[in-house]
Design an enzyme around this catalytic site. Structure first.
Site, PDB file in Angstrom:
ATOM      1  N   ASP A  69       0.825  -1.195   0.000  1.00  0.00           N
ATOM      2  CA  ASP A  69       0.000   0.000   0.000  1.00  0.00           C
ATOM      3  C   ASP A  69       0.868   1.258   0.000  1.00  0.00           C
ATOM      4  OD1 ASP A  69      -2.261  -1.539   0.104  1.00  0.00           O
ATOM      5  OD2 ASP A  69      -2.609  -1.255   2.251  1.00  0.00           O
ATOM      6  N   PHE A  70       0.312   2.337  -0.506  1.00  0.00           N
ATOM      7  CA  PHE A  70       0.972   3.641  -0.523  1.00  0.00           C
ATOM      8  C   PHE A  70       1.522   4.009   0.850  1.00  0.00           C
ATOM      9  CE2 PHE A  70       0.022   8.191   0.442  1.00  0.00           C
ATOM     10  CZ  PHE A  70       0.995   8.790  -0.326  1.00  0.00           C
TER      11      PHE A  70
END
Length: 321
Positions: A76-77
């Site tokens: 994930d970011f």
């Protein structure tokens, strides 16, 4: 080759500060910075891992790929930590087969809200897509209103420390996903009532001023036993008081170095014999109790087979028959 690396601090990421923790002829493992996307075609994304790789290793970029580099999996970011990059089609295919056959070992570190009372547990909430208006970008557990197509999901949690973060009670935990659902660790921790510190999607609502500088989830350990080499990387722990003065541990529950020894010592299965996955429930991490066995692997559907072949046609030399 394992490379030393300084752990990520509170400083924002930049194109120059790419941290490489493993390198061979076929693979790189990088310690992705928090709040950095893996890749993007959007003009406003000024910093991505793909751009960091092009800056550091321009000679390794492959013009035949969409982004220049073959990322073997996703983070994930907001999540930092170990992420594997294959440097050619054959290596990408061999890593893909390890993920497909569930032979990859992954372990994450996290700070979660509250003091988790059980020193070890297995979280087994099924996870599906949230169809609720305004939440369609998120996942949810089975039984939640708007939860679509929930799938069996397993996460093993071991408590490492109890302490305070900015004065609030938190626990430092090691998380092992035994399945690979979208946002699985974040959803499972939230469902327990112990959301990850800094998770603005699944965490407790609070003012922006009360939010920490990042989401406290880090991909700590990764092992991919390909047919030609075992890609193994263990990053440094970013959740220590010397790197973040807001984190103040006061009670040691389980030493992290002991768990790392167990992760490293777990045998890799023989892919031709379908042995146990590394650090699967047949080789559990230390702690009271044993988790239940994972759900039986369902036969591959035609749609899944077609998707696999499409992926393999881009990333590998030849798809398996």
């Amino acid at each position: 080759m394992h490379l030393p690396c300084i752990a990520a601090t509170m400083e924002p990421g930049s194109v120059e500060n790419l941290c490489v923790v493993y390198r061979s002829r076929d693979f790189l493992v990088v310690n992705k910075h928090w709040d950095v996307r893996i890749d993007s075609k959007a003009w406003w994304e000024t910093l991505t891992l793909q751009k960091q790789l092009r800056h550091r290793f321009p000679e390794l970029a492959d013009p035949d790929t969409c982004y220049g580099f073959r990322f073997c999996h996703q983070l994930d970011f907001s999540t930092s930590g170990a992420l594997c990059v294959a440097l050619n089609k054959a290596a990408a295919g061999s890593a893909y087969r390890c993920f497909k056959d569930r032979r990859v070992t992954k372990a994450y570190l996290a700070l979660v809200r509250g003091h988790v009372q059980e020193s070890r547990m297995t979280i087994s909430y099924a996870i599906g897509k949230n169809s609720t208006e305004g939440r369609t970008h998120t996942m949810c557990i089975e039984g939640t209103q708007g939860c679509e197509n929930p799938k069996p999901s397993l996460t093993e949690l071991v408590v490492l420390e109890h302490g305070l973060y900015a004065g609030d009670p938190v626990s430092k935990v090691l998380l092992q996903p035994l399945t690979g659902r979208t946002h699985q660790l974040r959803v499972h921790c939230s469902a327990l009532g112990h959301p990850i510190v800094g998770d603005q999607t699944y965490g407790q609502a609070s003012s922006q001023e009360d939010q920490p500088f990042r989401m406290m989830l880090h991909a700590f350990y990764l092992r991919i036993p390909t047919c030609t080499e075992c890609v193994e990387a263990c990053t440094l722990d970013p959740f220590v008081p010397t790197l973040d003065a807001c984190w103040s541990p006061h009670t040691l529950v389980q030493p992290l170095d002991k768990l790392v020894q167990v992760l490293r010592a777990a045998p890799d299965p023989d892919p031709t014999e379908g042995g146990p996955r590394p650090c699967s429930p047949s080789t559990p991490l230390p702690g009271p109790g044993r988790p239940p066995p994972p759900p039986a692997k369902l036969p591959e559907t035609e749609a899944q087979r077609a998707s696999s072949l499409k992926w393999l046609s881009e990333w590998t030399l030849e798809p398996d028959n």
